[in-house]
Design a protein around this motif. Structure first.
Motif, PDB file in Angstrom:
ATOM      1  N   THR A  27       0.843  -1.194   0.000  1.00  0.00           N
ATOM      2  CA  THR A  27       0.000   0.000   0.000  1.00  0.00           C
ATOM      3  C   THR A  27       0.879   1.246   0.000  1.00  0.00           C
ATOM      4  N   GLY A  28       0.649   2.133  -0.963  1.00  0.00           N
ATOM      5  CA  GLY A  28       1.442   3.352  -1.063  1.00  0.00           C
ATOM      6  C   GLY A  28       1.242   4.271   0.136  1.00  0.00           C
ATOM      7  N   GLU A  29       2.117   5.263   0.252  1.00  0.00           N
ATOM      8  CA  GLU A  29       2.087   6.137   1.420  1.00  0.00           C
ATOM      9  C   GLU A  29       0.787   6.932   1.525  1.00  0.00           C
ATOM     10  N   ALA A  30       0.319   7.483   0.438  1.00  0.00           N
ATOM     11  CA  ALA A  30      -0.911   8.285   0.487  1.00  0.00           C
ATOM     12  C   ALA A  30      -2.091   7.431   0.932  1.00  0.00           C
ATOM     13  N   ASP A  31      -2.200   6.224   0.383  1.00  0.00           N
ATOM     14  CA  ASP A  31      -3.290   5.341   0.786  1.00  0.00           C
ATOM     15  C   ASP A  31      -3.118   4.874   2.232  1.00  0.00           C
ATOM     16  N   SER A  32      -1.872   4.670   2.638  1.00  0.00           N
ATOM     17  CA  SER A  32      -1.618   4.285   4.025  1.00  0.00           C
ATOM     18  C   SER A  32      -2.067   5.383   4.975  1.00  0.00           C
ATOM     19  N   PHE A  33      -1.757   6.621   4.636  1.00  0.00           N
ATOM     20  CA  PHE A  33      -2.201   7.758   5.449  1.00  0.00           C
ATOM     21  C   PHE A  33      -3.732   7.780   5.549  1.00  0.00           C
ATOM     22  N   ALA A  34      -4.388   7.575   4.425  1.00  0.00           N
ATOM     23  CA  ALA A  34      -5.852   7.626   4.399  1.00  0.00           C
ATOM     24  C   ALA A  34      -6.457   6.514   5.255  1.00  0.00           C
ATOM     25  N   ILE A  35      -5.856   5.323   5.188  1.00  0.00           N
ATOM     26  CA  ILE A  35      -6.352   4.205   5.996  1.00  0.00           C
ATOM     27  C   ILE A  35      -6.174   4.501   7.476  1.00  0.00           C
ATOM     28  N   MET A  36      -5.017   5.042   7.868  1.00  0.00           N
ATOM     29  CA  MET A  36      -4.790   5.357   9.285  1.00  0.00           C
ATOM     30  C   MET A  36      -5.734   6.450   9.766  1.00  0.00           C
ATOM     31  N   VAL A  61      10.976   0.758   6.697  1.00  0.00           N
ATOM     32  CA  VAL A  61      10.127   1.469   5.741  1.00  0.00           C
ATOM     33  C   VAL A  61       8.757   1.795   6.325  1.00  0.00           C
ATOM     34  N   THR A  62       8.117   0.805   6.934  1.00  0.00           N
ATOM     35  CA  THR A  62       6.762   1.015   7.452  1.00  0.00           C
ATOM     36  C   THR A  62       6.765   1.973   8.635  1.00  0.00           C
ATOM     37  N   GLU A  63       7.731   1.827   9.529  1.00  0.00           N
ATOM     38  CA  GLU A  63       7.838   2.772  10.644  1.00  0.00           C
ATOM     39  C   GLU A  63       7.994   4.203  10.132  1.00  0.00           C
ATOM     40  N   GLN A  64       8.749   4.382   9.073  1.00  0.00           N
ATOM     41  CA  GLN A  64       8.915   5.730   8.520  1.00  0.00           C
ATOM     42  C   GLN A  64       7.584   6.285   8.016  1.00  0.00           C
ATOM     43  N   ILE A  65       6.790   5.441   7.377  1.00  0.00           N
ATOM     44  CA  ILE A  65       5.481   5.888   6.886  1.00  0.00           C
ATOM     45  C   ILE A  65       4.601   6.305   8.058  1.00  0.00           C
ATOM     46  N   VAL A  66       4.560   5.482   9.108  1.00  0.00           N
ATOM     47  CA  VAL A  66       3.771   5.826  10.284  1.00  0.00           C
ATOM     48  C   VAL A  66       4.288   7.117  10.909  1.00  0.00           C
ATOM     49  N   GLY A  67       5.605   7.282  10.960  1.00  0.00           N
ATOM     50  CA  GLY A  67       6.190   8.500  11.516  1.00  0.00           C
ATOM     51  C   GLY A  67       5.799   9.744  10.738  1.00  0.00           C
ATOM     52  N   ARG A  68       5.808   9.655   9.427  1.00  0.00           N
ATOM     53  CA  ARG A  68       5.421  10.825   8.625  1.00  0.00           C
ATOM     54  C   ARG A  68       3.929  11.120   8.780  1.00  0.00           C
ATOM     55  N   TRP A  69       3.135  10.078   9.037  1.00  0.00           N
ATOM     56  CA  TRP A  69       1.709  10.298   9.318  1.00  0.00           C
ATOM     57  C   TRP A  69       1.543  11.026  10.642  1.00  0.00           C
ATOM     58  N   PHE A  70       2.262  10.601  11.671  1.00  0.00           N
ATOM     59  CA  PHE A  70       2.223  11.301  12.956  1.00  0.00           C
ATOM     60  C   PHE A  70       2.629  12.767  12.803  1.00  0.00           C
ATOM     61  N   GLN A  72       2.099  14.860  10.680  1.00  0.00           N
ATOM     62  CA  GLN A  72       1.073  15.772  10.167  1.00  0.00           C
ATOM     63  C   GLN A  72       0.326  16.481  11.299  1.00  0.00           C
ATOM     64  N   GLY A  73       0.489  15.979  12.522  1.00  0.00           N
ATOM     65  CA  GLY A  73      -0.154  16.628  13.665  1.00  0.00           C
ATOM     66  C   GLY A  73      -1.619  16.266  13.780  1.00  0.00           C
ATOM     67  N   GLY A  74      -2.399  17.202  14.258  1.00  0.00           N
ATOM     68  CA  GLY A  74      -3.819  16.957  14.424  1.00  0.00           C
ATOM     69  C   GLY A  74      -4.147  16.006  15.559  1.00  0.00           C
ATOM     70  N   GLY A  75      -3.226  15.852  16.497  1.00  0.00           N
ATOM     71  CA  GLY A  75      -3.460  14.961  17.624  1.00  0.00           C
ATOM     72  C   GLY A  75      -3.313  13.492  17.305  1.00  0.00           C
ATOM     73  N   ARG A  76      -2.766  13.178  16.122  1.00  0.00           N
ATOM     74  CA  ARG A  76      -2.660  11.781  15.719  1.00  0.00           C
ATOM     75  C   ARG A  76      -1.871  10.946  16.730  1.00  0.00           C
ATOM     76  N   ARG A  77      -0.708  11.422  17.121  1.00  0.00           N
ATOM     77  CA  ARG A  77       0.110  10.617  18.033  1.00  0.00           C
ATOM     78  C   ARG A  77      -0.563  10.448  19.386  1.00  0.00           C
ATOM     79  N   ASP A  78      -1.184  11.481  19.903  1.00  0.00           N
ATOM     80  CA  ASP A  78      -1.812  11.404  21.224  1.00  0.00           C
ATOM     81  C   ASP A  78      -2.989  10.445  21.257  1.00  0.00           C
ATOM     82  N   LYS A  79      -3.644  10.239  20.114  1.00  0.00           N
ATOM     83  CA  LYS A  79      -4.818   9.372  20.071  1.00  0.00           C
ATOM     84  C   LYS A  79      -4.461   7.896  19.925  1.00  0.00           C
ATOM     85  N   VAL A  80      -3.233   7.613  19.518  1.00  0.00           N
ATOM     86  CA  VAL A  80      -2.847   6.246  19.164  1.00  0.00           C
ATOM     87  C   VAL A  80      -2.061   5.565  20.279  1.00  0.00           C
TER      88      VAL A  80
END
Length: 323
Positions: A27-36, A61-70, A72-80
């Motif tokens: 799953t590409g990064e953009a789709d991964s972001f959307a799924i998360m 690789v996958t940890e990096q994708i999750v890190g770039r999603w975090f 983006q802010g918006g409270g993502r890390r605090d909610k997970v």
């Protein structure tokens, strides 16, 4: 969304855990972001990854994708409630794998950097290390807890006696030890009912099943496909090996009016000690479709029929084989 304590800990996690293993390779990064993002919208707060996911040695690789999603802010890390793993090979040098204190320390620092976070909620040992004493493992984990880099320790792919050994030595050190075990568990693969599940129950360890659909076998495998895991040659061989069981299973699901994948996940949610099965969607449709399982209750008669189709080892040891 329903929430449950992670083992005997005070932290609560969603009854489904979002697995990220497909993020990057499938799953590409953009789709991964959307799924998360969608998972958060649906109330899933438990995300699982590993430093080896992405399958490029040392890159995470996958940890990096999750890190770039975090990032983006918006409270993502605090909610997970974030879970990752240590053990696998992250380089070609002798101390770039397994569970030495040296590797645990370095691997944690690297995961924190890739995940763009100051702490990991659940740091899981991806496999037991028979070459490293538990005193060394727990010393390393205790130090990470003191430094605030991890909050809880977990295991993955441990035998029941490994769990007991780990917990008894942790108790002697006045350390909480394991709060979770991530095991292969599904209708077709029930070996952990012998000793792993009883150990989890005895020590208050939450069970996080991986491969809940048995690589697609329990997701309607008899329907012809040309893509996805069910198209793999190994899976095709398993389909033929277990065809009679799968025919009976899919007939039962049709009678219930439910998708086979949903029945398989619902069965896990009915099992003792199970905290959150790991779902690993490759697409948004797969994620959305899975949410139905949270409202699916299986009757006693259905559970009995599933046991008839997919008999387990006979219960817990030693009664399962001695009496």
């Amino acid at each position: 969304m329903k929430y449950i304590h992670l083992g005997r800990s005070g932290v609560k996690v969603s009854r489904l855990c979002l697995g990220t293993m497909n993020f990057g390779p499938e799953t590409g990064e953009a789709d991964s972001f959307a799924i998360m993002d969608r998972a958060l919208e649906r109330g899933i707060n438990f995300y699982d990854t590993a430093n080896v996911y992405g399958w490029k040695v040392g890159e995470g690789v996958t940890e990096q994708i999750v890190g770039r999603w975090f990032a983006q802010g918006g409270g993502r890390r605090d909610k997970v409630v974030l879970a990752t793993k240590v053990f696998g090979r992250m380089g070609e040098w002798p101390n770039q794998s397994r569970l030495s204190a040296l590797h645990i320390r370095r691997a944690c620092e690297d995961s924190l950097r890739r995940l763009k976070t100051e702490y990991i909620d659940l740091y899981q040992m991806h496999h037991v290390d028979r070459e490293t004493p538990w005193e060394e493992v727990w010393q390393a984990m205790e130090q990470l807890v003191r430094e605030g880099k991890i909050l809880y320790a977990g295991s993955s792919n441990f035998a029941g006696w490994h769990l007991a050994q780990a917990q008894e030595l942790a108790k002697n050190r006045h350390f909480m030890g394991l709060v979770s075990e991530q095991s292969l568990y599904n209708l077709n693969e029930r070996m952990i009912e012998l000793e792993v599940i009883p150990a989890c129950q005895a020590y208050g360890i939450g069970l996080i099943p991986w491969s809940p659909l048995a690589r697609g076998l329990l997701a309607g495998a008899l329907k012809p496909v040309t893509t996805g895991r069910r198209a793999d040659e190994d899976v095709k061989k398993d389909i033929e090996k277990f065809r009679p069981k799968l025919e009976a299973y899919e007939a039962l699901c049709q009678t219930l009016g439910e998708r086979p994948a949903d029945v398989a996940l619902a069965w896990l949610l009915h099992q003792p000690s199970v905290t959150s099965p790991i779902i690993g969607p490759r697409t948004m449709d797969q994620l959305n479709g899975t949410m139905r399982v949270l409202d699916l209750s299986l009757s006693r008669e259905t559970l009995k029929r599933l046991d008839e189709i997919f008999p387990g080892p006979g219960g817990q040891a030693p009664e399962a084989y001695a009496w």
